[in-house]
Enzyme design. Sequence first.
Site, mmCIF file in Angstrom:
data_model
loop_
_atom_site.group_PDB
_atom_site.id
_atom_site.type_symbol
_atom_site.label_atom_id
_atom_site.label_comp_id
_atom_site.label_asym_id
_atom_site.label_seq_id
_atom_site.Cartn_x
_atom_site.Cartn_y
_atom_site.Cartn_z
ATOM 1 C CG ASP A 1 -2.041 -0.968 1.128
ATOM 2 O OD1 ASP A 1 -2.713 -0.988 0.086
ATOM 3 O OD2 ASP A 1 -2.251 -1.727 2.085
ATOM 4 C CG ASP B 1 -3.637 3.982 -2.796
ATOM 5 O OD1 ASP B 1 -4.546 3.139 -2.722
ATOM 6 O OD2 ASP B 1 -3.452 4.850 -1.926
ATOM 7 C CE LYS C 1 -6.002 5.378 7.972
ATOM 8 N NZ LYS C 1 -5.981 3.912 8.185
#
Length: 1315
Positions: free
Chosen positions: A1003, A1232, A1072
Amino acid sequence: MHPALLKQLLDPAARDEPIRRLSGRMPSPLRGTRCPLGVVVSESFWRAALHSRRSRGTPLRAGPARGAGVDCRARRRAQARRARAGGMSALRWGHGAAGLGRALWPAGRHGPPGQEGALGGHWGRRRSSSASPCEQEQDRRKDWGHAELLEVLKARVRQLQAECVSEVTVKRVGLARCSEAGGFQPSRKVLEVAPGSAPRLSRPWVDRLQKDKQIMQRRQQRLEAKLPKLQARYLKAFKRPLRLEPQLLDEHLATCLQSQELGPPGSPWEDLLARLLQEVPGRLGRQAEEARLRAISAQLRSQQQRILAFLECCLLTGHLPLAHHVLVTYHSRPQQQLQLTLAMYNTVMLGWARKGSFKELVYVFFMVKDAGLAPDLLSYAAALQCMGRLDHKASTIRRCLEQMAQDGLQLQDLFTSLPLCKEEQAMLLRAVCKARPKFRPLPPGLQTQANTSPLLREIYEDHPVPFPKLPLPLKKLESLFSEQLRLETDTTITVQSVEKAPKLTRAVLHARRALWRLRAQWQETLCQALQEARANEAHAAYECRPSVYPFLCLLTDKEWAQLMLQALQVLPPHGLPLLYMAQQLGLRAFNQYTVQRKLQGNQMRGLERRYSEYLHLLACDTEVAAPCLPRQHWESLGSPEGPPEQPWPLPVVVQLGKQLAEMMVQALEMPSCLASPRGSQVPIRVLYHVYSFRSFRQIGIVKPHPAYVQLLEKAAENRLTFQVADVPMLCPPLPWTSPHSGAFLLSPTKLMRAVDGTVQHQRLLESCPPAELHGALDALTQLGNCAWRVNGKVLDLVLKLFTAKGCPRLGVPAPASEAPRPPETRLPLGAPPASKARLRRELIRCLKVSREMHSLRVEALYRLSLAQHLRHRVFWLPHNMDFRGRAYPCPPHFNHLGSDLARALLEFAQGRPLGPHGLNWLKIHLINLTGFKKREPLQARLAFADERMDDILDAADRPMTGRKWWMEADEPWQALACCMEITRAVRAPDPTAHVSHFPVHQDGSCNGLQHYTALGRDAIGAASVNLLPSDMPQDVYSGVAAQVEVFRRQDARRGLQVAQVLEGFISRKVVKQTVMTVVYGVTRYGGRLQIEKRLRELRGFPQEFVWEASHYLVRQVFHSLQEMFSGTRAIQRWLTESARLIAHSGSAVEWITPLGIPIIQPYHRDCRYKVVGGSMQSLTYSSNSDSCQKPNALKQKNGFPPNFIHSLDSSHMMLTALHCYRKGLTFVSVHDCFWTHAADVAVMNQVCREQFVRLHNQPILQDLSRFLARRFSEHRSRNQSKNIWVTKLVDTLQSVPKTGDFDLEQVKQSTYFFS
């Protein structure tokens, strides 16, 4: 009067049908008909019912309606008082709201609990809405008016049920038999009769009913007398000849045509065409017509799309004379002529050219000139093709070619730029060669160009390498191709459901047999309805009214009926909006028609030949002469057989689907006795149409009858039907070779997925040079060629939980039996409004949770059923991309882009030995999945895995009975699958030789910020997102949380209360999501909502400070990001300001990705389109994807920064995919997140870092600035205000943000860049 309406009025069965929509003013065809229970009701009764002010349960008297002369405001006040007193505020919310009626029904009052579809629900005390919303009078009455009407009707029903009168028969038409407990109870006042006397109906009501019966009989006799005349006139309209000769508005052109018609029989029409082209030049050129098209309204553009699709479909179904008739009729009316475009004239001309009808073709040319249009390339191609078929003189053809050259059209473009089939090109070449014998069109091989992108030079210019082979021999792949071709020919696939099957009792078998009989009857009924609809639509087409007649001729009656029955089978119990249902039916029809057309043409034989040769490149036991890419190999096997099939415009799709949906509602019936053994044989509608409110808007919904839903539940059919395009392929997909060719064998698939009705993306792709798309085409082909298989052990564990009671904590949804139940208590008569509101909120909450659980359950059912169906198979997932270039698998239900559970079910079909480092990467990957050591280096994670080896083996051996520690992981199912793979490897004789099929992920570390940091060369930000080499992984989320904590302490020392309250609550988890989405355009408002949600999840945080604390934290998060990523914020502001100025100048933002993909943002102002006609309702839908509309400045501005970054991460992924292919790796991605075998993780990481550096070594921002300036600085006009925006835009684009001094080469040494 229309014959269909006459039939409805004269047919007794039609008069007995239930009235689906109750309106404030009774429509004239329903006056004197029957009420929902079949009681004959007069017009006066309807009027009395609408204006009656009696409370619920009071029987009606004869005579005029009470309250007829009362003022409307007084009547509404009286209604409000009765509502407060009687508690009639219960809403009907579908099946889940059955308890609402029970809870809110006052104690001591007689009446049944509300059930949707029975009189208490479908015809309950209050429906969501009544008749069509377009009537202003009905809008004024709205909710309480409908509730009062229904109360009156039910009171009348109770009275008639309590009285035994031979003159009146109560029929339960359209309703299933009510249960004993839920049946209707007569009113107490009605039951109070003298002892020993029989109940009698009051004399005035008998007289009124008898009088109404006589009126209906006389009316029926008058209609029967008129019917023959109307039918004769209706048939006479069809016998009238279709118009062929145009009626021209230009006197000079009309004189020329008339002289030719009246001239001698031998006058050549080809000479007339030549003179027409030369002597009468067009008044409007192509550019002028394009400007006119841009200026027209959205509604007119919708009409033009429908007309063009109608004409094209007429050609396909052999109704060319009808198309010509419609064109002539529109052309002869000056107002309607404005709707015609050159493409419509060309369509009809091309049809006559294929038939060799030169006279009719000249007619169309006259109309083109009369409309002031200049012929284009396709116009000349039609004329030349027709001349070639008729073998006209060379001199005439030569004059046509000379005129074409004078118009600035190139002869070679006739063979390279037009969508003509091979036979048409042959006739065209025949005509050209007759006038110019030495002419030869360029062969397809000489038209290809080389890709010029510096990023792809190694792919296309260096020495080619062999393509990685599939783990299957040629014979096996050929058999898989035949199986997939057979499935796509059928267009649907049926799989076994994994839902727990019931015992085959007598009731279940009886229900299944009843369903089979009903479906056979429905197919015949639908075929008959289709024939009637086709006749009505043909009449509408002849009169030039909106019609779908040619579309109804594309498929046979049986195919249409099967298509509608398939839609009925997947209709959920709570129904679907009519607009959505119409759209899905129209798209299904288009897909099936496309497949049928390919089967009927000559494309199948060519496809089988080319695919067999193509498999030689992929099979493990064959070789090809020269190594090349799959796309290159496919193109070398020959050119496509014909032009691509163009999708139908959205207005046509909706209109056709609406016609089919109405047909289903009106034609499908079932006997009510199937719902209850003691029921009668009276037919009931399987579907019914109601209105409901969604976000304060009234929409029409098509719902299945509860009796039909009950029958389905009893039958418990354990089969699921899917469209073939929704299921993974059983053979390798076709390579992408163009924007409209690739993926499935027959099913149409778009290269760039977009909202239905959006055409701007497709136009951009088609106008782009083909070579510029090669990078994207080859990357998507490579992703689709990855073979998959199902992880059987994980699937078995999931199925055990799924067939039990589920496990929401592990992502296995619970069944409907576990949904929260509404309270069963009833409110007392004098319950306060607050109690009712509180109970109503609780009921709505239960309903919402129940529907969410149902949606998740169905999604899991589809996924697991497909996984079980493909358990022992190898399959493929074809890919396409969205408008930003991001890749997605085409099958929606079962792919690797889903949840943790969906990913755990998949593994590579091709295995690879672990090698010396593969087992270590498996262990590191397991710790990454658990989330235990996120900030620890790789060696620490590896050591931690070795320490927990006993737990890993326990999880693999006893997943449901052991320590179950894996259930606490961040990704529990993937962690369990990894434990099983590690266990197999460590127990193998040689772990390095163990063949692993397990995919390992890598990742990106906040990938959006990585791209922003690389663009700005921000050294400080590069360290936070792991672009710099480091011994420890850097966590940007923890860094932002630490910076926010610094600001909080400073504010707390200054005495700020909210800062003091937040002490100890600021963590990585709280910030986050906001940090992750800031780079993708989240606003402070959206960030505040994200933080508020996290704060509410914290135990011990005072909830009264949530709102104030979320406001405070979102400001500090944005402030921290500004401090840490100053270069990033500058680039984001530059992109935002550029998009704002572009939108204000009147254009949508466009750009080209580093791989050459053209991008345009589909954000425009909403356009409302209306589809009228039909018997149920008119549909109005809005679309913001029309490129001809003004752009939505807010969405363009906010969407450009995140969309631009998404286009960069997709370019990075595609570069990594192509270079991994060159190295022989198996590679797939989830944006991604990059996947490969454990043995190849190190190689993939190296390729990933190298391609990121190569991508950002390009002058991306400078190239973007130059493109935008060149594209939008030319949009100057006479509008001075618009020119001011363009001037500001040019100034902004020239001020590209300055970059820092970060060295991108350091990324190649960063271990944790992707990890």
